[in-house]
Write a protein that holds these residues in place. Sequence first.
Motif, PDB file in Angstrom:
ATOM      1  N   MET A  85       0.777  -1.088   0.016  1.00  0.00           N
ATOM      2  CA  MET A  85      -0.111  -0.068   0.018  1.00  0.00           C
ATOM      3  C   MET A  85       0.793   1.330  -0.076  1.00  0.00           C
ATOM      4  SD  MET A  85      -3.196   0.636   0.025  1.00  0.00           S
ATOM      5  CE  MET A  85      -4.033   2.149   0.083  1.00  0.00           C
ATOM      6  N   ALA A  86       2.010   1.213   0.372  1.00  0.00           N
ATOM      7  CA  ALA A  86       2.759   2.363   0.634  1.00  0.00           C
ATOM      8  C   ALA A  86       3.306   3.370  -0.406  1.00  0.00           C
ATOM      9  CB  ALA A  86       4.280   2.010   1.265  1.00  0.00           C
ATOM     10  N   PRO A  87       3.431   2.752  -1.736  1.00  0.00           N
ATOM     11  CA  PRO A  87       3.397   3.464  -3.219  1.00  0.00           C
ATOM     12  C   PRO A  87       2.151   4.357  -3.369  1.00  0.00           C
ATOM     13  CG  PRO A  87       4.181   1.289  -3.600  1.00  0.00           C
ATOM     14  CD  PRO A  87       3.757   1.289  -2.167  1.00  0.00           C
ATOM     15  N   GLN A  88       1.002   3.637  -2.928  1.00  0.00           N
ATOM     16  CA  GLN A  88      -0.245   4.453  -3.410  1.00  0.00           C
ATOM     17  C   GLN A  88      -0.214   5.532  -2.304  1.00  0.00           C
ATOM     18  OE1 GLN A  88       0.208   1.568  -5.255  1.00  0.00           O
ATOM     19  NE2 GLN A  88      -0.997   0.500  -3.840  1.00  0.00           N
ATOM     20  N   GLN A 117       7.738  -6.849  12.851  1.00  0.00           N
ATOM     21  CA  GLN A 117       8.349  -7.948  12.347  1.00  0.00           C
ATOM     22  C   GLN A 117       8.024  -8.434  10.916  1.00  0.00           C
ATOM     23  OE1 GLN A 117      11.227  -8.032  13.934  1.00  0.00           O
ATOM     24  NE2 GLN A 117      10.574  -6.798  15.649  1.00  0.00           N
ATOM     25  N   GLY A 118       6.580  -8.090  10.665  1.00  0.00           N
ATOM     26  CA  GLY A 118       5.979  -8.821   9.322  1.00  0.00           C
ATOM     27  C   GLY A 118       6.857  -8.371   8.182  1.00  0.00           C
ATOM     28  N   TYR A 119       6.905  -9.369   7.244  1.00  0.00           N
ATOM     29  CA  TYR A 119       7.865  -8.983   6.087  1.00  0.00           C
ATOM     30  C   TYR A 119       7.098  -8.140   5.183  1.00  0.00           C
ATOM     31  CZ  TYR A 119       4.256 -11.805   3.927  1.00  0.00           C
ATOM     32  OH  TYR A 119       3.056 -12.396   3.343  1.00  0.00           O
ATOM     33  N   PRO A 181       7.957   4.974  -3.816  1.00  0.00           N
ATOM     34  CA  PRO A 181       8.860   3.699  -3.886  1.00  0.00           C
ATOM     35  C   PRO A 181       8.162   2.454  -4.735  1.00  0.00           C
ATOM     36  CG  PRO A 181       7.284   3.762  -1.996  1.00  0.00           C
ATOM     37  CD  PRO A 181       7.202   5.186  -2.335  1.00  0.00           C
ATOM     38  N   VAL A 182       8.844   1.998  -5.246  1.00  0.00           N
ATOM     39  CA  VAL A 182       8.349   0.742  -6.162  1.00  0.00           C
ATOM     40  C   VAL A 182       8.729  -0.577  -5.490  1.00  0.00           C
ATOM     41  CG1 VAL A 182       8.666   2.158  -8.361  1.00  0.00           C
ATOM     42  CG2 VAL A 182      10.527   0.684  -7.502  1.00  0.00           C
ATOM     43  N   GLN A 183       7.974  -1.523  -5.989  1.00  0.00           N
ATOM     44  CA  GLN A 183       8.132  -3.138  -5.423  1.00  0.00           C
ATOM     45  C   GLN A 183       9.505  -3.353  -6.090  1.00  0.00           C
ATOM     46  OE1 GLN A 183       6.200  -3.866  -3.255  1.00  0.00           O
ATOM     47  NE2 GLN A 183       4.368  -2.342  -3.328  1.00  0.00           N
ATOM     48  N   ASP A 187      12.307  -5.865  -1.389  1.00  0.00           N
ATOM     49  CA  ASP A 187      11.762  -4.576  -0.154  1.00  0.00           C
ATOM     50  C   ASP A 187      11.264  -3.481  -1.185  1.00  0.00           C
ATOM     51  OD1 ASP A 187      11.009  -3.259   1.853  1.00  0.00           O
ATOM     52  OD2 ASP A 187      13.074  -3.128   2.828  1.00  0.00           O
ATOM     53  N   LEU A 188      10.838  -2.679  -0.732  1.00  0.00           N
ATOM     54  CA  LEU A 188      10.221  -1.393  -1.412  1.00  0.00           C
ATOM     55  C   LEU A 188      11.893  -0.557  -1.753  1.00  0.00           C
ATOM     56  CD1 LEU A 188       7.519   0.012   0.500  1.00  0.00           C
ATOM     57  CD2 LEU A 188       7.297  -0.833  -1.790  1.00  0.00           C
TER      58      LEU A 188
END
Lengths: 204, 123
Positions: A85-88, A117-119, A181-183, A187-188
């Motif tokens: 969700m972070a890029p959005q 701690q979640g990936y 950020p992109v996937q 990681d991002l």
Amino acid sequence: MAVDDGLKIELGKQGVFVTTIEELYNWGRKNSIWPMQFGLACCAIEMIATTMARYDMARFGAEVFRPSPRQADLMIISGTVTKKMAPQVVRLYNQMAEPKYVIAMGACAISGGPFKQGYNVLKGIDRYIPVDVHIPGCPPRPEALLHAFMTLQKKIDEQPLTGEGRPRHLDAEAQSEFPVPVQGEHDLEPASNKGVWTVPVVIR
Amino acid sequence: MASNPYFSLAVLFVVALCFGLTPLALAWLWAKVYSPAKPNAVKNAIYECGLESKGDAWVQFRSAYYLYAIIFLIFDVEAVFLLPFAVAFTGLGLAACVSMLVFVLMLIEGLAWAWAKGVLTWA
């Protein structure tokens, strides 16, 4: 500041109202903050409750939740920001009109909270966008959101229109585009925006 | 000019225009002076829930949807005309009842046509 506070109070007692453009401008800004209408996780439920009759965010001029970033001044990061969700979120923040403010609501938005701690969980949205007010809590009560909102109002009220600490839209130098950020493979990418967040040094 | 009977109207028209346009102009000026724009590529992009928009917005709809429009019309118009008919039913003469019957029969014919065409069968 031509008139100091003591003189202003004295004049007020005599029935003379004195103000400055800066005060009027900030007074208008702080009482018409329109948040963007989007909820990320369970904190959003508390955010919704805050806008309803019992807690009534409308008292502070912030009941107009806008469904478009073009019309919003405030982004309430209400919940866990996943890496999906972070890029959005960053993109929406970029699309908001200046001046814009961010409230990071709840432990997840601040640091990843119980899912740190979640990936797939971003360890705090302030890695990508500048956050004005952090609210701890899991989730924070509506009163906490109101407190954060009042803190933001106070912050806006104290912003000078010129010089150091002026709002971003009046500062031609202020960063206007935050890299989305992109996937990446693991990681991002980038993992954080160096302009707004410094990678903490872990001392073991 | 002032003796023209429409003079006061013209004045009112100008005042009405100013009443609407002045706040707009003031808001525009205020934004121009106090809020310098900070555009960038992402901000100027099309807004679509934070995602990058894909494809074209000019989507074409199938013309076969006209059937739904016709059937909607049959029931909608029928309901609109039947309601006043039903309310005034006791006070109506034979001619009114017959004309209403013809009207309803015409709509029923449309329904029968749709039925025969197999439109009502949901594939």
